[in-house]
Design a protein around this motif. Sequence first.
Motif, short mmCIF file in Angstrom:
data_model
loop_
_atom_site.label_atom_id
_atom_site.label_comp_id
_atom_site.label_asym_id
_atom_site.label_seq_id
_atom_site.Cartn_x
_atom_site.Cartn_y
_atom_site.Cartn_z
N PHE A 283 -51.88 59.49 33.32
CA PHE A 283 -51.18 58.40 34.00
C PHE A 283 -52.16 57.53 34.79
O PHE A 283 -52.05 56.29 34.79
CB PHE A 283 -50.13 59.00 34.94
N TYR A 284 -53.12 58.15 35.41
CA TYR A 284 -54.10 57.39 36.20
C TYR A 284 -54.95 56.49 35.30
O TYR A 284 -55.14 55.30 35.59
CB TYR A 284 -54.99 58.37 36.97
N SER B 249 -56.00 50.92 33.21
CA SER B 249 -56.22 49.97 32.12
C SER B 249 -55.16 48.86 32.13
O SER B 249 -55.47 47.68 31.97
CB SER B 249 -56.20 50.71 30.78
N CYS B 250 -53.90 49.24 32.36
CA CYS B 250 -52.82 48.25 32.38
C CYS B 250 -52.97 47.28 33.55
O CYS B 250 -52.73 46.08 33.41
CB CYS B 250 -51.47 48.95 32.44
N GLN C 141 -45.33 41.83 32.08
CA GLN C 141 -44.13 42.67 32.10
C GLN C 141 -44.25 43.84 31.12
O GLN C 141 -43.80 44.95 31.40
CB GLN C 141 -42.90 41.82 31.77
N HIS C 142 -44.87 43.58 29.99
CA HIS C 142 -45.06 44.66 29.02
C HIS C 142 -45.99 45.75 29.59
O HIS C 142 -45.70 46.95 29.45
CB HIS C 142 -45.65 44.09 27.73
N GLU C 143 -47.08 45.32 30.22
CA GLU C 143 -48.00 46.31 30.81
C GLU C 143 -47.30 47.10 31.91
O GLU C 143 -47.48 48.33 32.02
CB GLU C 143 -49.24 45.59 31.36
N LEU C 144 -46.51 46.42 32.73
CA LEU C 144 -45.82 47.12 33.82
C LEU C 144 -44.76 48.08 33.28
O LEU C 144 -44.51 49.14 33.87
CB LEU C 144 -45.17 46.10 34.76
N SER C 145 -44.13 47.71 32.18
CA SER C 145 -43.14 48.62 31.60
C SER C 145 -43.80 49.91 31.12
O SER C 145 -43.21 51.00 31.21
CB SER C 145 -42.42 47.92 30.45
#
Length: 382
Positions: free
Chosen positions: A19-20, A25-26, A83-87
């Motif tokens: 997750f980290y 990267s996102c 928004q895609h990266e945050l999702s």
Amino acid sequence: METKIQNQIIDFFSFLEDFYSTSKSCLKSCQNHGISINKIIIRCTNIKQAQLKYSPLEEFEGLQNKLLSSLHSIINVEVEKIQHELSIIEELFEKLCHKNRVLQESCRSVDFNESSSLITGTPWQPPLKQILQFASESITFGSQKTNFKMDLLGSILNSMQKPPSASEAQKNAMRKQKEAYERKQKEEKVMFNKFRQSVENKISQFIKDGTKPYLQFEPMHQIYRSIIRDVAETAGVQVFSFGQEGVDRYSVVYLKDKGPSEDELTVRRSGGIWNEEKAVEMAKIREMNKQSEQQDLEGRSKKRKSNDELSGTFYKQKYAHLIGEEAALDAAHKTNVNKSYGEVPSENKKDLRSIEQTMADIRAKKMRKTESDRPSSSHEDI
């Protein structure tokens, strides 16, 4: 029980590491998109503040609005990427929260007063209470980061200015411009159709006549020449284009079985004018070139022949003491068979037997030799 909790601890912290790295990267990608959005917003501000009056761009009505609309579309694309990266981050965070809940629920029935290695800890692993506390703090920190990201995205969207709407005068101008463009297209279509019909009539008349060597058109644009080529291919005739593009390039149509000669192609490709006088001139030039080539060929042949004769004469003179004055055909004589060998005539030397008689004589000779050898061999055996 301890084994199950230990496996859950390993699973949670392994996923926490993933997750980290993924979140890092996102967020880096979101940062790049945010920088792009900031630059585009600055461009939008500059375009909006620009004064086009009394400038060459004044005649382009609605130019600022079109540019702003285009830039806002680019910003929307960048926002969708953020928004895609945050999702992706939110989805991973939900999985991390689920693993934390499973771990916390499994540890509710654990007696922390026991002295097991899981509860008290080992040199390689801290006590269970510290592990659970660290897991809860990780979830709290991740939740704060997620809220911060959403607030950041909201601030970016709120800072964006909506694309300005066109005024009624601008709408009328755009509508008139569109109508003028469509009207021009219709006029060009009608003009091209008329030209095609004219070319079809000319080529049809040219084919029916059959006496003209070619049908030449005036220099024209490539679009019109393409129409001529299309009509010619449909009619089954040949078409060639000559001249320099954009200056004097023209098309010439020939019958299928009466194409241009090499002389005509040479003259036209060099920019000359082809007519009967030019054809006679080119024929004379070709005949002169042919005669010149023939003379050169004959001269080389004579020179080669004289060299061969000289070399042969020199050879005979040089080796006359070995081969004599006569050689080759001059020295050849007809050979005849001798009539007799000493006092025996040649006819008596000829074998007049047939093949069958010869084979029979050979077999008889072998049998006589075999019979003569038998008594001596039997005597030796005794």
